[in-house]
Enzyme design. Sequence first.
Site, PDB file in Angstrom:
ATOM      1  N   THR A  48      59.730  47.912  44.183  1.00  0.00           N
ATOM      2  CA  THR A  48      60.841  46.994  44.442  1.00  0.00           C
ATOM      3  C   THR A  48      61.840  47.599  45.407  1.00  0.00           C
ATOM      4  O   THR A  48      62.325  46.933  46.342  1.00  0.00           O
ATOM      5  CB  THR A  48      61.552  46.638  43.122  1.00  0.00           C
ATOM      6  OG1 THR A  48      60.621  45.961  42.267  1.00  0.00           O
ATOM      7  CG2 THR A  48      62.760  45.760  43.357  1.00  0.00           C
ATOM      8  N   GLN A  52      61.422  45.157  51.881  1.00  0.00           N
ATOM      9  CA  GLN A  52      62.346  44.869  52.979  1.00  0.00           C
ATOM     10  C   GLN A  52      62.496  43.370  53.233  1.00  0.00           C
ATOM     11  O   GLN A  52      63.577  42.867  53.503  1.00  0.00           O
ATOM     12  CB  GLN A  52      61.848  45.523  54.266  1.00  0.00           C
ATOM     13  CG  GLN A  52      61.836  47.025  54.261  1.00  0.00           C
ATOM     14  CD  GLN A  52      61.270  47.590  55.557  1.00  0.00           C
ATOM     15  OE1 GLN A  52      60.928  46.851  56.472  1.00  0.00           O
ATOM     16  NE2 GLN A  52      61.165  48.898  55.630  1.00  0.00           N
ATOM     17  N   GLY A  53      61.384  42.653  53.181  1.00  0.00           N
ATOM     18  CA  GLY A  53      61.350  41.304  53.731  1.00  0.00           C
ATOM     19  C   GLY A  53      62.322  40.327  53.119  1.00  0.00           C
ATOM     20  O   GLY A  53      62.932  39.536  53.829  1.00  0.00           O
ATOM     21  N   GLU A 117      59.459  34.093  57.726  1.00  0.00           N
ATOM     22  CA  GLU A 117      58.466  35.157  57.792  1.00  0.00           C
ATOM     23  C   GLU A 117      57.075  34.551  57.889  1.00  0.00           C
ATOM     24  O   GLU A 117      56.910  33.326  57.899  1.00  0.00           O
ATOM     25  CB  GLU A 117      58.588  36.074  56.563  1.00  0.00           C
ATOM     26  CG  GLU A 117      59.899  36.850  56.527  1.00  0.00           C
ATOM     27  CD  GLU A 117      60.043  37.721  55.296  1.00  0.00           C
ATOM     28  OE1 GLU A 117      59.089  37.773  54.496  1.00  0.00           O
ATOM     29  OE2 GLU A 117      61.097  38.340  55.125  1.00  0.00           O
ATOM     30  N   HIS A 233      49.373  45.054  54.723  1.00  0.00           N
ATOM     31  CA  HIS A 233      50.471  44.605  55.578  1.00  0.00           C
ATOM     32  C   HIS A 233      50.124  44.971  57.012  1.00  0.00           C
ATOM     33  O   HIS A 233      49.756  46.115  57.303  1.00  0.00           O
ATOM     34  CB  HIS A 233      51.782  45.270  55.167  1.00  0.00           C
ATOM     35  CG  HIS A 233      52.978  44.550  55.708  1.00  0.00           C
ATOM     36  ND1 HIS A 233      53.315  44.570  57.045  1.00  0.00           N
ATOM     37  CD2 HIS A 233      53.910  43.770  55.096  1.00  0.00           C
ATOM     38  CE1 HIS A 233      54.394  43.837  57.232  1.00  0.00           C
ATOM     39  NE2 HIS A 233      54.779  43.332  56.060  1.00  0.00           N
TER      40      HIS A 233
END
Length: 528
Positions: A48, A52-53, A117, A233
Amino acid sequence: MTLTGSWDAAADLVVVGAGVAGLTAATEAVRLGLRVLVVAKDAVDTSTRYAQGGMATATIDDVAAHAEDTVVAGAGLCDPEAVRSVVGDGAAAFAALTALGARFDASADGGVARTREGGHRTARIVHAGGDATGAEIQRVLTAAGPTALTDAVVLSVITGPRGAAGVVVATADPGGALESVGVIRAPAVLLATGGSSMLFATGTNPTGATGDGIALALAAGAEIADVEFVQFHPTVFFAPGGHGRLPLISEALRGEGASLIDQGGRPVVGDAHPLGDLAPRDVVSRAIAARLSDTGATHVLLDARGVPDVARRFPTVTRSCRERGIDPATTPIPVAPAAHYACGGIVTDLAGRTRVPGLFAAGEVARTGLHGANRLASNSLLEGVVLGRRVAAAARERFGTDPTGDPVVPRVARRLDRAVLQAAASAGIGVVRDAAGIDAVRRVAAGAVDRPLTTVRDVEDSALTTLLDATVTAAALRTETRGAHTRRDHPDADPAQCRSLVLSRDDDGALSVRLGDLARRPVPAGVS
């Protein structure tokens, strides 16, 4: 292990893990009047903290669109009911965090700032500190939640005639050696141990993200599903010879105009998807992997030079890059895919219940049906808050249940050397897979042997070995490309395989597999 002592404790709910899901559940359970004990290897270094997003939180008139974007990203394996339920609770999750004191970024008009995003058709992501959302959520939950027992690892879940009955815990010295073993009796146990990207040589999770909850759940009799779907990612800082946790370069940069190019300046994603650089993560990671294969390069570049005021708006990314000699305002960032998120996990209902009464799972370790074959960006923090709150209410239903069961203290466990395991997983079940690579991993996994458990790392390596077995078993059976699971020898999606693979331990301790129901929603056109 050599015991220096033993101890006993009791609670109404034991929470294993100190990230967003675990601490949300703990905080809410305390509010509901339950006695709660939190057990964690580390109360600060959680997945957690590194998020960042942001957190996807649809407004009332955007819930249906958010649900649709989630289902599209999930490539046919999302449970529509789970998607509607979790996405529909986004506003409540946001309100719960702000009530605890979380400070989210404001827009110019004083409202809540929302960004876009990958995979999202509209701006619905709330952020804190630009790209420090996870750190802010971790801050408020740590402050609000009960004190955690840290430097401790759970060795087993106690089960009895009424289901879960507590946990066996080993504390560790500063060097990681196991010291004393204790028993915490409780009628409700929540596994919220986070992710498992340390199955691979590089990932974005902290080094303690070793799939502990998966191993504990299987041993206790729960089921797991969709573990073959590991989201890589696409934009993780590339460092030659890098190993372990590497800095994530937030997807929000691409939401603000950054672009992926190869070292010749050519677009990487291009026309491969209508959303281009903001395509779902599986699409972007595949495009990068294909370009690297074509060019022989080790990485591509994320060009953020056109993002206005990038240092102020993305301080975490900027700091990580500058520490490695790159200024994103003036120089494209070297990036490559790395293991990021486990889309599958312990099978639960929409209140975190497993098939073992009193055993719950929430957060990245769980499989609710929200993510399907590929998680939509920023749905993870949302799910952690929503399911954490629900688990607390469901755990309250266990109040008064007698936690009867015999504790099992494992002294040895089947495991591989971590370096060998990670090398095999990275080579054979990474972004792109095929039968030959999968078979090579299976041969490595078959070489695991029983070894004594004397350190926290031993326990973690045993969990990783269990996870490797499960992941490669499912990957071998899924002879298609779907979501985050890409097979170069089976490049298309197969409608007959639009169902989950559900794994459990049989009576002999071996993994068994059953087919889940066919997904109730077909794969949307153009989505693999």
